[in-house]
Design an enzyme around this catalytic site. Structure first.
Site, PDB file in Angstrom:
ATOM      1  N   TYR A  37      22.523 -53.029 -17.791  1.00 39.33           N
ATOM      2  CA  TYR A  37      23.521 -54.046 -15.867  1.00 39.33           C
ATOM      3  C   TYR A  37      22.469 -54.499 -15.786  1.00 39.33           C
ATOM      4  O   TYR A  37      22.930 -55.438 -15.543  1.00 39.33           O
ATOM      5  CB  TYR A  37      23.928 -53.444 -15.998  1.00 39.33           C
ATOM      6  CG  TYR A  37      25.566 -52.779 -16.047  1.00 39.33           C
ATOM      7  CD1 TYR A  37      26.458 -52.902 -17.638  1.00 39.33           C
ATOM      8  CD2 TYR A  37      26.261 -51.431 -15.261  1.00 39.33           C
ATOM      9  CE1 TYR A  37      27.504 -52.052 -17.598  1.00 39.33           C
ATOM     10  CE2 TYR A  37      27.190 -51.238 -15.991  1.00 39.33           C
ATOM     11  CZ  TYR A  37      28.465 -51.397 -17.225  1.00 39.33           C
ATOM     12  OH  TYR A  37      28.899 -50.772 -17.444  1.00 39.33           O
ATOM     13  N   LYS A  92      23.119 -40.332 -24.611  1.00 39.66           N
ATOM     14  CA  LYS A  92      22.908 -40.223 -25.984  1.00 39.66           C
ATOM     15  C   LYS A  92      21.492 -40.303 -26.495  1.00 39.66           C
ATOM     16  O   LYS A  92      21.375 -40.980 -27.120  1.00 39.66           O
ATOM     17  CB  LYS A  92      24.023 -41.543 -26.009  1.00 39.66           C
ATOM     18  CG  LYS A  92      24.408 -41.989 -26.992  1.00 39.66           C
ATOM     19  CD  LYS A  92      25.158 -40.924 -27.743  1.00 39.66           C
ATOM     20  CE  LYS A  92      25.404 -41.301 -29.541  1.00 39.66           C
ATOM     21  NZ  LYS A  92      26.918 -40.660 -29.563  1.00 39.66           N
ATOM     22  N   ASP A 147      29.723 -39.605 -25.839  1.00 42.86           N
ATOM     23  CA  ASP A 147      31.184 -39.779 -26.457  1.00 42.86           C
ATOM     24  C   ASP A 147      31.246 -37.999 -26.516  1.00 42.86           C
ATOM     25  O   ASP A 147      32.692 -37.638 -26.241  1.00 42.86           O
ATOM     26  CB  ASP A 147      30.415 -39.590 -27.660  1.00 42.86           C
ATOM     27  CG  ASP A 147      29.627 -39.036 -28.294  1.00 42.86           C
ATOM     28  OD1 ASP A 147      29.018 -38.520 -28.140  1.00 42.86           O
ATOM     29  OD2 ASP A 147      29.311 -39.021 -29.917  1.00 42.86           O
ATOM     30  N   ASP A 159      30.387 -46.125 -15.659  1.00 38.19           N
ATOM     31  CA  ASP A 159      30.508 -46.407 -15.174  1.00 38.19           C
ATOM     32  C   ASP A 159      32.009 -46.399 -16.091  1.00 38.19           C
ATOM     33  O   ASP A 159      33.664 -46.461 -15.948  1.00 38.19           O
ATOM     34  CB  ASP A 159      30.282 -48.161 -15.290  1.00 38.19           C
ATOM     35  CG  ASP A 159      31.058 -49.084 -15.367  1.00 38.19           C
ATOM     36  OD1 ASP A 159      32.199 -48.668 -14.616  1.00 38.19           O
ATOM     37  OD2 ASP A 159      31.300 -50.201 -15.234  1.00 38.19           O
ATOM     38  N   ASP A 161      35.461 -44.003 -14.478  1.00 37.85           N
ATOM     39  CA  ASP A 161      36.997 -44.175 -14.503  1.00 37.85           C
ATOM     40  C   ASP A 161      37.360 -43.591 -15.709  1.00 37.85           C
ATOM     41  O   ASP A 161      39.147 -43.406 -15.603  1.00 37.85           O
ATOM     42  CB  ASP A 161      36.994 -46.189 -15.275  1.00 37.85           C
ATOM     43  CG  ASP A 161      36.632 -46.551 -14.320  1.00 37.85           C
ATOM     44  OD1 ASP A 161      36.825 -46.621 -13.316  1.00 37.85           O
ATOM     45  OD2 ASP A 161      36.977 -48.039 -14.498  1.00 37.85           O
TER      46      ASP A 161
END
Length: 354
Positions: A142, A189, A221, A245, A249
């Site tokens: 970001y 990851k 994942d 992020d 959620d």
């Protein structure tokens, strides 16, 4: 105590949910004999409309001078649907995080017994689920270099992390794990990304410093799957910006409504307390949005920014009572749903009657 609270309502439903959180804050102020000064400031699309900047310098100065920031939401469809827009509301949120040094976002995920039937997961999977997601907030993709090249036919977003950034967020995560059930899940990851390999390397170096904490490592994942399959297996989860992020959620949905969960962004300067949901522009001005996440964010403000545990606990008790009584907004029930302001008034009345 005396304190100054910066109030950034923002866009969409922001002004409505902030209004109810302030009702609750003022009720606590009156009941416990505190003295708060509230300073309002603009941010997001409304700030772009007013001064052309989603996070004006005047707003930043107000935040820096405050003891805490109570924040609503940022976002507007006018910008979402315009990929060529050079100035966007979300840029204000990112700049606020960067300039205030808000490197850690704390998102508690906790189910409510009275709302277990609203979760998309089976009751036996979510009953008693209670874990803390800690998301790194000022690094990663970001904030990395981004742009276009090859005559606008290629786009890139760089993901960059430094050792210092990773160490400070992992230290915070370990400290929270020590205060809870001494279990930390580091999500990355590392089988694909070099930044993730740095995260895992540093976590492995730090783990022996916290021998009481069980440290486990999980690819993002797999973590996304495990949150749905076994949410009660998590205690404290820490991860990088973009993964956090997305995962937070996802985790929020298991509680039954996105409108129930608060968050705290902490770091080098003034901490910011905000609901995890967005600006929900479709509901703006209709008095139907759920104010509970913002009210619980105010509870976190009392606990984390002011170290007023009793005040925060009373707000939580009032919210739980409103849910148990079915005094809720339409995102939770379609039968006899209450308005945003009615829910806020009910919680205030409960607090004052205790």
């Amino acid at each position: 105590m005396k304190a100054t609270i910066a109030v950034l309502a923002g866009d969409g439903i922001g002004p409505e949910i902030i209004r109810e959180a302030l009702k609750v804050t003022r009720a606590i102020e009156k009941k416990f004999g505190h003295e708060f000064t509230y300073t309002e400031a603009i941010t997001g699309a409304c700030a772009i409309d007013a001064v052309g900047d989603p996070y004006p310098e005047a707003t930043h100065e107000i935040c820096m001078a405050a003891d805490a920031v109570l924040f609503g939401a940022i976002g507007d469809p006018r910008f979402d649907n315009n990929p060529t827009a050079k100035v966007r509301p979300e840029q204000g949120l990112l700049r606020m995080r960067k300039q205030l040094g808000l490197y850690a976002n704390l998102r508690p995920v906790e189910t409510f017994d009275s709302l277990l039937h609203k979760s998309p997961l089976r009751k036996d999977l979510v009953e008693g689920a209670n874990f803390m997601c800690i998301r790194e907030l000022t690094g990663g993709i970001y904030f990395g270099e981004k742009g276009r090249k090859d005559n606008d036919n290629t786009a890139f977003d760089n993901c960059v992390y430094t050792r210092a950034e990773v160490e400070r967020i992992l230290k915070l995560a370990y400290e929270y794990a020590m205060k809870r059930n001494k279990k930390l899940t580091v999500v990355d990851k590392a089988n694909v990304l070099e930044t993730s390999r740095l995260w895992r390397q540093i976590a492995q170096e730090m783990a022996p410093t916290y021998p009481e904490v069980e440290t486990q490592y999980m690819f993002v994942d797999n973590a996304a799957m495990q949150i749905i399959q076994w949410p009660k297996n998590f205690d404290v989860m820490v991860t990088e910006n973009m993964f956090g992020d997305i995962l937070t959620d996802e985790a929020s949905v298991i509680t039954g409504s996105l409108g129930l969960l608060p968050s705290a962004s902490i770091g080098l300067h003034t901490s910011v307390f905000e609901p995890i949901h967005g600006s929900y522009p479709q509901a703006a001005g209709k008095n139907i949005a759920n104010p509970v996440a913002t009210i619980l964010s105010a509870a976190m403000m009392f606990e984390y920014a002011f170290d007023l545990k009793e005040e925060g606990a009373l707000i939580r008790k009032a919210v739980a009572a409103s849910l148990e009584q079915g005094f809720v907004t339409e995102d939770i029930t379609k039968e006899n749903a209450k308005s945003t302001s009615e829910v806020g008034d009910w919680i205030v009345n409960y607090i004052m009657c205790q």
